[in-house]
Write an enzyme that holds these catalytic residues in place. Structure first.
Site, PDB file in Angstrom:
ATOM      1  N   SER A 127     -48.767  29.045  19.491  1.00 37.95           N
ATOM      2  CA  SER A 127     -49.483  29.585  20.651  1.00 37.95           C
ATOM      3  C   SER A 127     -49.995  28.495  21.581  1.00 37.95           C
ATOM      4  CB  SER A 127     -50.678  30.403  20.136  1.00 37.95           C
ATOM      5  OG  SER A 127     -51.580  30.659  21.183  1.00 37.95           O
ATOM      6  N   GLU A 129     -52.713  28.604  22.872  1.00 36.43           N
ATOM      7  CA  GLU A 129     -54.137  28.423  22.558  1.00 36.43           C
ATOM      8  C   GLU A 129     -54.361  27.105  21.817  1.00 36.43           C
ATOM      9  OE1 GLU A 129     -56.988  30.290  23.245  1.00 36.43           O
ATOM     10  OE2 GLU A 129     -55.719  31.437  24.598  1.00 36.43           O
ATOM     11  N   TYR A 151     -58.940  30.975  15.717  1.00 39.36           N
ATOM     12  CA  TYR A 151     -57.541  31.411  15.870  1.00 39.36           C
ATOM     13  C   TYR A 151     -56.649  30.210  16.178  1.00 39.36           C
ATOM     14  CZ  TYR A 151     -53.407  33.246  18.297  1.00 39.36           C
ATOM     15  OH  TYR A 151     -52.118  33.494  18.700  1.00 39.36           O
TER      16      TYR A 151
HETATM   17  P1  NDP Z   1     -50.067  41.705  17.822  1.00 38.99           P
HETATM   18  O1  NDP Z   1     -51.521  41.526  17.568  1.00 38.99           O
HETATM   19  O2  NDP Z   1     -49.613  42.789  18.736  1.00 38.99           O
HETATM   20  O3  NDP Z   1     -49.320  41.926  16.419  1.00 38.99           O
HETATM   21  C1  NDP Z   1     -49.735  41.269  15.257  1.00 38.99           C
HETATM   22  C2  NDP Z   1     -48.918  41.793  14.093  1.00 38.99           C
HETATM   23  O4  NDP Z   1     -49.330  41.137  12.888  1.00 38.99           O
HETATM   24  C3  NDP Z   1     -49.091  43.302  13.830  1.00 38.99           C
HETATM   25  O5  NDP Z   1     -47.845  43.837  13.475  1.00 38.99           O
HETATM   26  C4  NDP Z   1     -50.030  43.323  12.634  1.00 38.99           C
HETATM   27  O6  NDP Z   1     -49.914  44.472  11.838  1.00 38.99           O
HETATM   28  C5  NDP Z   1     -49.512  42.104  11.880  1.00 38.99           C
HETATM   29  N1  NDP Z   1     -50.439  41.645  10.859  1.00 38.99           N
HETATM   30  C6  NDP Z   1     -51.744  41.353  10.992  1.00 38.99           C
HETATM   31  N2  NDP Z   1     -52.268  40.978   9.815  1.00 38.99           N
HETATM   32  C7  NDP Z   1     -51.253  41.039   8.892  1.00 38.99           C
HETATM   33  C8  NDP Z   1     -51.169  40.794   7.513  1.00 38.99           C
HETATM   34  N3  NDP Z   1     -52.223  40.392   6.811  1.00 38.99           N
HETATM   35  N4  NDP Z   1     -49.981  40.963   6.884  1.00 38.99           N
HETATM   36  C9  NDP Z   1     -48.897  41.371   7.597  1.00 38.99           C
HETATM   37  N5  NDP Z   1     -48.911  41.623   8.918  1.00 38.99           N
HETATM   38  C10 NDP Z   1     -50.090  41.461   9.561  1.00 38.99           C
HETATM   39  O7  NDP Z   1     -49.499  40.273  18.328  1.00 38.99           O
HETATM   40  P2  NDP Z   1     -48.348  39.950  19.376  1.00 38.99           P
HETATM   41  O8  NDP Z   1     -47.180  40.800  19.092  1.00 38.99           O
HETATM   42  O9  NDP Z   1     -48.931  39.897  20.744  1.00 38.99           O
HETATM   43  O10 NDP Z   1     -48.016  38.448  18.993  1.00 38.99           O
HETATM   44  C11 NDP Z   1     -47.045  38.126  18.001  1.00 38.99           C
HETATM   45  C12 NDP Z   1     -47.347  36.754  17.451  1.00 38.99           C
HETATM   46  O11 NDP Z   1     -47.282  35.785  18.498  1.00 38.99           O
HETATM   47  C13 NDP Z   1     -48.728  36.609  16.813  1.00 38.99           C
HETATM   48  O12 NDP Z   1     -48.604  35.697  15.744  1.00 38.99           O
HETATM   49  C14 NDP Z   1     -49.545  35.990  17.933  1.00 38.99           C
HETATM   50  O13 NDP Z   1     -50.648  35.283  17.421  1.00 38.99           O
HETATM   51  C15 NDP Z   1     -48.510  35.081  18.572  1.00 38.99           C
HETATM   52  N6  NDP Z   1     -48.714  34.772  19.973  1.00 38.99           N
HETATM   53  C16 NDP Z   1     -48.873  35.799  20.870  1.00 38.99           C
HETATM   54  C17 NDP Z   1     -49.030  35.522  22.196  1.00 38.99           C
HETATM   55  C18 NDP Z   1     -49.163  36.615  23.200  1.00 38.99           C
HETATM   56  O14 NDP Z   1     -49.511  36.329  24.344  1.00 38.99           O
HETATM   57  N7  NDP Z   1     -48.877  37.870  22.851  1.00 38.99           N
HETATM   58  C19 NDP Z   1     -49.067  34.126  22.695  1.00 38.99           C
HETATM   59  C20 NDP Z   1     -48.792  33.135  21.671  1.00 38.99           C
HETATM   60  C21 NDP Z   1     -48.638  33.465  20.362  1.00 38.99           C
HETATM   61  P3  NDP Z   1     -50.817  45.800  12.106  1.00 38.99           P
HETATM   62  O15 NDP Z   1     -50.050  46.592  13.126  1.00 38.99           O
HETATM   63  O16 NDP Z   1     -50.855  46.412  10.766  1.00 38.99           O
HETATM   64  O17 NDP Z   1     -52.155  45.342  12.609  1.00 38.99           O
HETATM   65  P1  GDP Z   2     -56.194  34.799  24.976  1.00 37.72           P
HETATM   66  O1  GDP Z   2     -55.756  33.789  26.000  1.00 37.72           O
HETATM   67  O2  GDP Z   2     -55.250  34.903  23.816  1.00 37.72           O
HETATM   68  O3  GDP Z   2     -57.593  34.641  24.538  1.00 37.72           O
HETATM   69  O4  GDP Z   2     -56.004  36.228  25.711  1.00 37.72           O
HETATM   70  P2  GDP Z   2     -57.064  37.293  26.252  1.00 37.72           P
HETATM   71  O5  GDP Z   2     -56.299  38.249  27.096  1.00 37.72           O
HETATM   72  O6  GDP Z   2     -57.886  37.857  25.149  1.00 37.72           O
HETATM   73  O7  GDP Z   2     -58.053  36.432  27.164  1.00 37.72           O
HETATM   74  C1  GDP Z   2     -57.562  35.706  28.284  1.00 37.72           C
HETATM   75  C2  GDP Z   2     -58.730  35.185  29.117  1.00 37.72           C
HETATM   76  O8  GDP Z   2     -59.404  36.282  29.723  1.00 37.72           O
HETATM   77  C3  GDP Z   2     -59.795  34.416  28.315  1.00 37.72           C
HETATM   78  O9  GDP Z   2     -60.141  33.257  29.030  1.00 37.72           O
HETATM   79  C4  GDP Z   2     -60.978  35.380  28.286  1.00 37.72           C
HETATM   80  O10 GDP Z   2     -62.255  34.733  28.229  1.00 37.72           O
HETATM   81  C5  GDP Z   2     -60.800  36.068  29.629  1.00 37.72           C
HETATM   82  N1  GDP Z   2     -61.519  37.366  29.703  1.00 37.72           N
HETATM   83  C6  GDP Z   2     -62.429  37.723  30.648  1.00 37.72           C
HETATM   84  N2  GDP Z   2     -62.898  38.947  30.392  1.00 37.72           N
HETATM   85  C7  GDP Z   2     -62.275  39.383  29.266  1.00 37.72           C
HETATM   86  C8  GDP Z   2     -62.365  40.597  28.512  1.00 37.72           C
HETATM   87  O11 GDP Z   2     -63.131  41.510  28.807  1.00 37.72           O
HETATM   88  N3  GDP Z   2     -61.546  40.684  27.428  1.00 37.72           N
HETATM   89  C9  GDP Z   2     -60.684  39.682  27.065  1.00 37.72           C
HETATM   90  N4  GDP Z   2     -59.897  39.830  25.988  1.00 37.72           N
HETATM   91  N5  GDP Z   2     -60.606  38.514  27.757  1.00 37.72           N
HETATM   92  C10 GDP Z   2     -61.391  38.380  28.840  1.00 37.72           C
END
Ligand code: NDP
Ligand code: GDP
Length: 341
Positions: A127, A129, A151
């Site tokens: 990520s 992040e 995270y």
């Molecule tokens: P989501 O939060 O939508 O999905 C997370 C998934 O992980 C869900 O299917 C969840 O299952 C599963 N999960 C959580 N805990 C466990 C566990 N203990 N065992 C098995 N499965 C588990 O994330 P995204 O699809 O947005 O992201 C996919 C990946 O990419 C993640 O690792 C995220 O951190 C990473 N990422 C995402 C970014 C983004 O902008 N979306 C940016 C950079 C990295 P359940 O449905 O049961 O909760």
């Molecule tokens: P992140 O980059 O994975 O933390 O994705 P988020 O969508 O959760 O947050 C992106 C940015 O939006 C961060 O800088 C947050 O502080 C900002 N932000 C401002 N207001 C909010 C809010 O109400 N919810 C979330 N999730 N983020 C917010």
């Protein structure tokens, strides 16, 4: 038929990736954790019309016996490790869980591959992040990391373990350092979806206001459908490597609001309120990625512009509220908690 195993298949990226792999004639298996709320499991897969086309196997990333059992059962050609506690704000409330799932859970998958199926190609969902308090204005694969949340620290551990398994055991293990990517399937707690859901409710007269935190932070936002293509491309390379996946454009939360509200013919200043409780204990102020390496080596370019992404999300949220087909019921965020945003 190639076989792929996807952890996190019920999440945003897992659903789009499964759809892409099915279109490429893969047999798709997903690790899915058991839930008492069985009726909402697989909601995203259902939304894409593919729930009945994937094989779901119960297990949990934190349980090494699950990951080994599933690896043995599936014997996949490709493993995509997308499962994680993925919400930054929640990681301050649940730092140990985040470290266990997002950090150690990755090692459970790497170990299962190493022990059972060492020829499988492995993708780790790293990520942006991890850059946190950015050390360079534009982040590349060579930019030093500075994680700013539990995270990000957990993701950094998982990232280095992936590199470590590649270098120690010769595994074909790649990390995609993905910048934020969104879609109508994004979790409701992330800011883009919170905003598009808010716009939809305000437009339909279901709400008047939307409360947010830091409006000055900026993110490099792309479309999840574009980003899962990059994951697949990484595993088709002869040699495993790490890649930044980003659009190269960064936009503030304020401008995100302007784009989303104006799509619905609304003025964002009339409806958006800021509240202390939505501020984070430590903020990642700016993220901006340089995807040159992915463009040159993978031939990957993002196809969707931010304005089109936000328009698609607003339309989908309006349709959901109109049809009462809520993908995810908006959760009340507890006020007075510093990490609620
Ligand atoms: P989501 O939060 O939508 O999905 C997370 C998934 O992980 C869900 O299917 C969840 O299952 C599963 N999960 C959580 N805990 C466990 C566990 N203990 N065992 C098995 N499965 C588990 O994330 P995204 O699809 O947005 O992201 C996919 C990946 O990419 C993640 O690792 C995220 O951190 C990473 N990422 C995402 C970014 C983004 O902008 N979306 C940016 C950079 C990295 P359940 O449905 O049961 O909760
Ligand atoms: P992140 O980059 O994975 O933390 O994705 P988020 O969508 O959760 O947050 C992106 C940015 O939006 C961060 O800088 C947050 O502080 C900002 N932000 C401002 N207001 C909010 C809010 O109400 N919810 C979330 N999730 N983020 C917010």
């Amino acid at each position: 038929m190639p076989k792929a195993l996807v952890t996190g298949i019920t999440g945003q990226d897992g659903a789009y990736l499964a759809q892409l792999l099915l279109a490429k004639n893969y047999e798709v298996y997903g690790l899915m954790r058991r839930s008492a709320s069985a009726e909402i499991i697989g909601e995203r897969l259902r939304w894409l019309g593919i729930l009945d086309h994937v094989h779901l196997i119960d297990g949990d990333l934190i349980d090494l016996s699950s990951t080994i059992r599933i690896m043995d059962q599936v014997k996949p050609d490709e493993v995509y490790n997308l499962g994680a506690q993925s919400f930054v704000a929640a990681s301050w409330h649940q730092p140990l869980l985040t470290g266990t799932v997002t950090g150690l859970g990755t090692v459970n998958m790497l170990e299962a591959v190493r022990i059972v199926q060492p020829t499988a190609r492995f993708y780790q969902a790293s990520s942006s992040e991890m850059y946190g308090k950015i050390q360079e204005p534009v982040q590349t694969e060579r930019t030093p990391f500075y994680p700013r949340s539990p995270y990000a620290a957990a993701k950094l551990y998982a990232h280095w373990m992936t590199v470590n398994y590649r270098e120690s055991f010769g595994m074909h293990a790649s990390s995609g350092i993905l910048f934020n990517h969104e879609s109508p399937l994004r979790g409701i707690e992330f800011v883009t979806r919170k905003v598009t859901d808010g716009v939809a409710r305000i437009k339909l007269g279901l709400a008047k206001e939307l409360t947010l935190g830091n409006l000055d932070a900026t993110r490099d936002w792309g479309h999840a459908r574009d980003y899962v293509r990059a994951m697949h491309l990484m595993l088709q390379q002869e040699v495993a490597d790490d890649y930044v996946i980003a659009t190269g454009r960064t936009t503030s939360i304020r401008d995100l609001c302007r784009i989303a509200f104006s799509h619905a013919g609304l003025e964002w200043q009339d409806h958006v309120r800021q509240h202390e409780s939505m501020m984070r204990p430590a903020e990642v102020e700016v993220l901006l990625g340089d995807p040159s390496k992915a463009r040159e080596k993978l031939g990957w370019v993002p196809l969707v512009q931010l304005e089109d992404l936000i328009a698609e999300m607003v339309e989908a949220d309006i349709a959901r509220h109109r049809g009462r087909q809520l993908l995810a019921l908006p959760r009340e965020i507890p006020a007075g908690t510093s990490a609620a945003a």
